[in-house]
Write a protein that holds these residues in place. Structure first.
Motif, PDB file in Angstrom:
ATOM      1  N   ALA A  49     -12.919  11.649  -3.451  1.00 62.11           N
ATOM      2  CA  ALA A  49     -13.071  12.166  -2.085  1.00 62.11           C
ATOM      3  C   ALA A  49     -11.739  12.601  -1.473  1.00 62.11           C
ATOM      4  O   ALA A  49     -11.690  13.565  -0.720  1.00 62.11           O
ATOM      5  CB  ALA A  49     -13.716  11.103  -1.196  1.00 62.11           C
ATOM      6  N   VAL A  50     -10.673  11.879  -1.755  1.00 66.98           N
ATOM      7  CA  VAL A  50      -9.345  12.202  -1.219  1.00 66.98           C
ATOM      8  C   VAL A  50      -8.323  12.016  -2.327  1.00 66.98           C
ATOM      9  O   VAL A  50      -8.578  11.348  -3.319  1.00 66.98           O
ATOM     10  CB  VAL A  50      -8.977  11.306  -0.007  1.00 66.98           C
ATOM     11  N   ASP A  51      -7.132  12.593  -2.148  1.00 68.59           N
ATOM     12  CA  ASP A  51      -6.150  12.480  -3.221  1.00 68.59           C
ATOM     13  C   ASP A  51      -4.942  11.618  -2.874  1.00 68.59           C
ATOM     14  O   ASP A  51      -4.075  11.419  -3.717  1.00 68.59           O
ATOM     15  CB  ASP A  51      -5.710  13.859  -3.701  1.00 68.59           C
ATOM     16  N   ILE A  52      -4.871  11.115  -1.638  1.00 70.35           N
ATOM     17  CA  ILE A  52      -3.783  10.206  -1.271  1.00 70.35           C
ATOM     18  C   ILE A  52      -4.324   9.081  -0.381  1.00 70.35           C
ATOM     19  O   ILE A  52      -5.297   9.265   0.333  1.00 70.35           O
ATOM     20  CB  ILE A  52      -2.620  10.939  -0.556  1.00 70.35           C
ATOM     21  N   PRO A  53      -3.681   7.922  -0.418  1.00 68.07           N
ATOM     22  CA  PRO A  53      -4.126   6.796   0.409  1.00 68.07           C
ATOM     23  C   PRO A  53      -3.686   6.951   1.862  1.00 68.07           C
ATOM     24  O   PRO A  53      -2.877   7.831   2.185  1.00 68.07           O
ATOM     25  CB  PRO A  53      -3.440   5.595  -0.238  1.00 68.07           C
ATOM     26  N   THR A  54      -4.195   6.086   2.724  1.00 64.50           N
ATOM     27  CA  THR A  54      -3.774   6.050   4.118  1.00 64.50           C
ATOM     28  C   THR A  54      -2.988   4.766   4.360  1.00 64.50           C
ATOM     29  O   THR A  54      -3.303   3.718   3.790  1.00 64.50           O
ATOM     30  CB  THR A  54      -4.975   6.095   5.080  1.00 64.50           C
ATOM     31  N   ILE A  55      -1.950   4.874   5.194  1.00 67.62           N
ATOM     32  CA  ILE A  55      -1.134   3.720   5.571  1.00 67.62           C
ATOM     33  C   ILE A  55      -0.964   3.757   7.086  1.00 67.62           C
ATOM     34  O   ILE A  55      -0.757   4.817   7.675  1.00 67.62           O
ATOM     35  CB  ILE A  55       0.224   3.728   4.842  1.00 67.62           C
ATOM     36  N   CYS A  56      -1.025   2.586   7.715  1.00 66.81           N
ATOM     37  CA  CYS A  56      -0.981   2.466   9.172  1.00 66.81           C
ATOM     38  C   CYS A  56       0.369   2.920   9.743  1.00 66.81           C
ATOM     39  O   CYS A  56       1.429   2.487   9.297  1.00 66.81           O
ATOM     40  CB  CYS A  56      -1.260   1.023   9.585  1.00 66.81           C
ATOM     41  N   SER A  57       0.297   3.767  10.756  1.00 68.90           N
ATOM     42  CA  SER A  57       1.500   4.275  11.416  1.00 68.90           C
ATOM     43  C   SER A  57       1.700   3.691  12.810  1.00 68.90           C
ATOM     44  O   SER A  57       2.566   4.155  13.544  1.00 68.90           O
ATOM     45  CB  SER A  57       1.443   5.803  11.497  1.00 68.90           C
ATOM     46  N   ASN A  58       0.928   2.675  13.162  1.00 69.76           N
ATOM     47  CA  ASN A  58       1.071   2.031  14.471  1.00 69.76           C
ATOM     48  C   ASN A  58       2.198   1.006  14.372  1.00 69.76           C
ATOM     49  O   ASN A  58       2.058  -0.031  13.724  1.00 69.76           O
ATOM     50  CB  ASN A  58      -0.243   1.358  14.870  1.00 69.76           C
ATOM     51  N   ALA A  59       3.322   1.295  15.032  1.00 67.59           N
ATOM     52  CA  ALA A  59       4.511   0.438  14.938  1.00 67.59           C
ATOM     53  C   ALA A  59       4.299  -0.938  15.564  1.00 67.59           C
ATOM     54  O   ALA A  59       5.088  -1.849  15.329  1.00 67.59           O
ATOM     55  CB  ALA A  59       5.707   1.129  15.578  1.00 67.59           C
ATOM     56  N   ALA A  60       3.234  -1.119  16.332  1.00 71.71           N
ATOM     57  CA  ALA A  60       2.952  -2.414  16.953  1.00 71.71           C
ATOM     58  C   ALA A  60       2.227  -3.369  16.002  1.00 71.71           C
ATOM     59  O   ALA A  60       2.058  -4.542  16.323  1.00 71.71           O
ATOM     60  CB  ALA A  60       2.124  -2.221  18.214  1.00 71.71           C
ATOM     61  N   LEU A  61       1.821  -2.864  14.838  1.00 69.76           N
ATOM     62  CA  LEU A  61       1.056  -3.680  13.883  1.00 69.76           C
ATOM     63  C   LEU A  61       1.823  -3.891  12.592  1.00 69.76           C
ATOM     64  O   LEU A  61       2.496  -2.973  12.126  1.00 69.76           O
ATOM     65  CB  LEU A  61      -0.283  -3.001  13.576  1.00 69.76           C
ATOM     66  N   PRO A  62       1.705  -5.054  12.004  1.00 69.64           N
ATOM     67  CA  PRO A  62       1.094  -6.238  12.583  1.00 69.64           C
ATOM     68  C   PRO A  62       1.981  -6.813  13.686  1.00 69.64           C
ATOM     69  O   PRO A  62       3.200  -6.682  13.652  1.00 69.64           O
ATOM     70  CB  PRO A  62       0.967  -7.207  11.406  1.00 69.64           C
ATOM     71  N   ALA A  63       1.352  -7.480  14.632  1.00 72.60           N
ATOM     72  CA  ALA A  63       2.082  -8.057  15.763  1.00 72.60           C
ATOM     73  C   ALA A  63       2.701  -9.412  15.407  1.00 72.60           C
ATOM     74  O   ALA A  63       3.688  -9.816  16.016  1.00 72.60           O
ATOM     75  CB  ALA A  63       1.146  -8.212  16.957  1.00 72.60           C
ATOM     76  N   THR A  64       2.140 -10.094  14.434  1.00 77.20           N
ATOM     77  CA  THR A  64       2.648 -11.403  14.017  1.00 77.20           C
ATOM     78  C   THR A  64       4.008 -11.223  13.344  1.00 77.20           C
ATOM     79  O   THR A  64       4.096 -10.525  12.326  1.00 77.20           O
ATOM     80  CB  THR A  64       1.663 -12.070  13.038  1.00 77.20           C
ATOM     81  N   PRO A  65       5.059 -11.827  13.882  1.00 76.46           N
ATOM     82  CA  PRO A  65       6.406 -11.626  13.331  1.00 76.46           C
ATOM     83  C   PRO A  65       6.517 -11.932  11.835  1.00 76.46           C
ATOM     84  O   PRO A  65       7.201 -11.212  11.104  1.00 76.46           O
ATOM     85  CB  PRO A  65       7.292 -12.578  14.144  1.00 76.46           C
ATOM     86  N   GLU A  66       5.833 -12.965  11.365  1.00 79.19           N
ATOM     87  CA  GLU A  66       5.909 -13.337   9.947  1.00 79.19           C
ATOM     88  C   GLU A  66       5.265 -12.308   9.017  1.00 79.19           C
ATOM     89  O   GLU A  66       5.488 -12.340   7.807  1.00 79.19           O
ATOM     90  CB  GLU A  66       5.242 -14.704   9.716  1.00 79.19           C
ATOM     91  N   LEU A  67       4.461 -11.408   9.572  1.00 76.51           N
ATOM     92  CA  LEU A  67       3.773 -10.401   8.756  1.00 76.51           C
ATOM     93  C   LEU A  67       4.466  -9.043   8.786  1.00 76.51           C
ATOM     94  O   LEU A  67       4.100  -8.149   8.020  1.00 76.51           O
ATOM     95  CB  LEU A  67       2.318 -10.247   9.224  1.00 76.51           C
ATOM     96  N   ARG A  68       5.443  -8.895   9.635  1.00 75.35           N
ATOM     97  CA  ARG A  68       6.154  -7.618   9.740  1.00 75.35           C
ATOM     98  C   ARG A  68       7.026  -7.422   8.497  1.00 75.35           C
ATOM     99  O   ARG A  68       7.573  -8.353   7.953  1.00 75.35           O
ATOM    100  CB  ARG A  68       6.985  -7.578  11.010  1.00 75.35           C
ATOM    101  N   GLY A  69       7.106  -6.196   8.055  1.00 73.04           N
ATOM    102  CA  GLY A  69       7.930  -5.887   6.889  1.00 73.04           C
ATOM    103  C   GLY A  69       7.209  -6.026   5.566  1.00 73.04           C
ATOM    104  O   GLY A  69       7.801  -5.833   4.507  1.00 73.04           O
TER     105      GLY A  69
END
Length: 166
Positions: A96-116
């Motif tokens: 159906a598509v040829d490339i994946p999607t990745i989140c561009s919302n800089a506020a997510l994830p909000a949990t500090p331990e999950l950032r990066g």
């Protein structure tokens, strides 16, 4: 005719090998039953397949990871489970598509331990080797995020073959 049948069977088996991975993450979250309110881990685990399906928003799994920590607490086991969700490969339908999607919302994830922490992508995608190595490394030591989105961090790590999704 036999060659065509064999080719179709091979394609179907390869495609099915990439699908159904959401069950792995579901069991990781389900195993967190000792944390949070009774039944909360099971309820959250039940939501993981829908955020990893090909048609789901790339940001939905980051929102769910934040909800897991908010509901179950920030015990290292909970953080590890939520991190596994953040890094999980979202199903990808190459027909159906040829490339994946990745989140561009800089506020997510909000949990500090999950950032990066950045996601795995289908190994068939050009550049996946770079992204998947960076994803594995980010689970061991989250990458510096400096307020960037997961998409921006992926790009900074050398992976650009994706569509941003807010």
């Amino acid at each position: 005719m036999q060659t065509k049948t064999l080719l179709l069977a091979t394609m179907a088996s390869v495609a099915s090998a990439r699908f159904g991975q959401e069950g792995l993450i579901q069991s990781v979250i389900q195993a967190l039953g000792a944390f949070g309110p009774p039944g909360a881990a099971g309820t959250l685990a039940g939501q993981t397949p829908s955020v990893l399906l090909a048609g789901a928003s790339a940001c939905a799994k980051l929102e769910l990871a934040d909800e897991i920590v908010a509901t179950l607490g920030n015990d290292p086991q909970v953080i590890a489970g939520a991190a596994a969700l953040v890094a999980a490969e979202k199903n990808f339908n190459p027909f159906a598509v040829d490339i994946p999607t990745i989140c561009s919302n800089a506020a997510l994830p909000a949990t500090p331990e999950l950032r990066g922490i950045i996601p795995l992508v289908d190994p068939a995608v050009d550049g996946a080797d770079v992204q998947n190595a960076n994803s594995a490394a980010s689970l061991q030591a989250p990458l510096a995020d400096a307020g960037l989105s997961v998409a921006d961090i992926s790009r900074a790590g050398g992976f650009e073959n994706f569509e941003e999704q807010a």
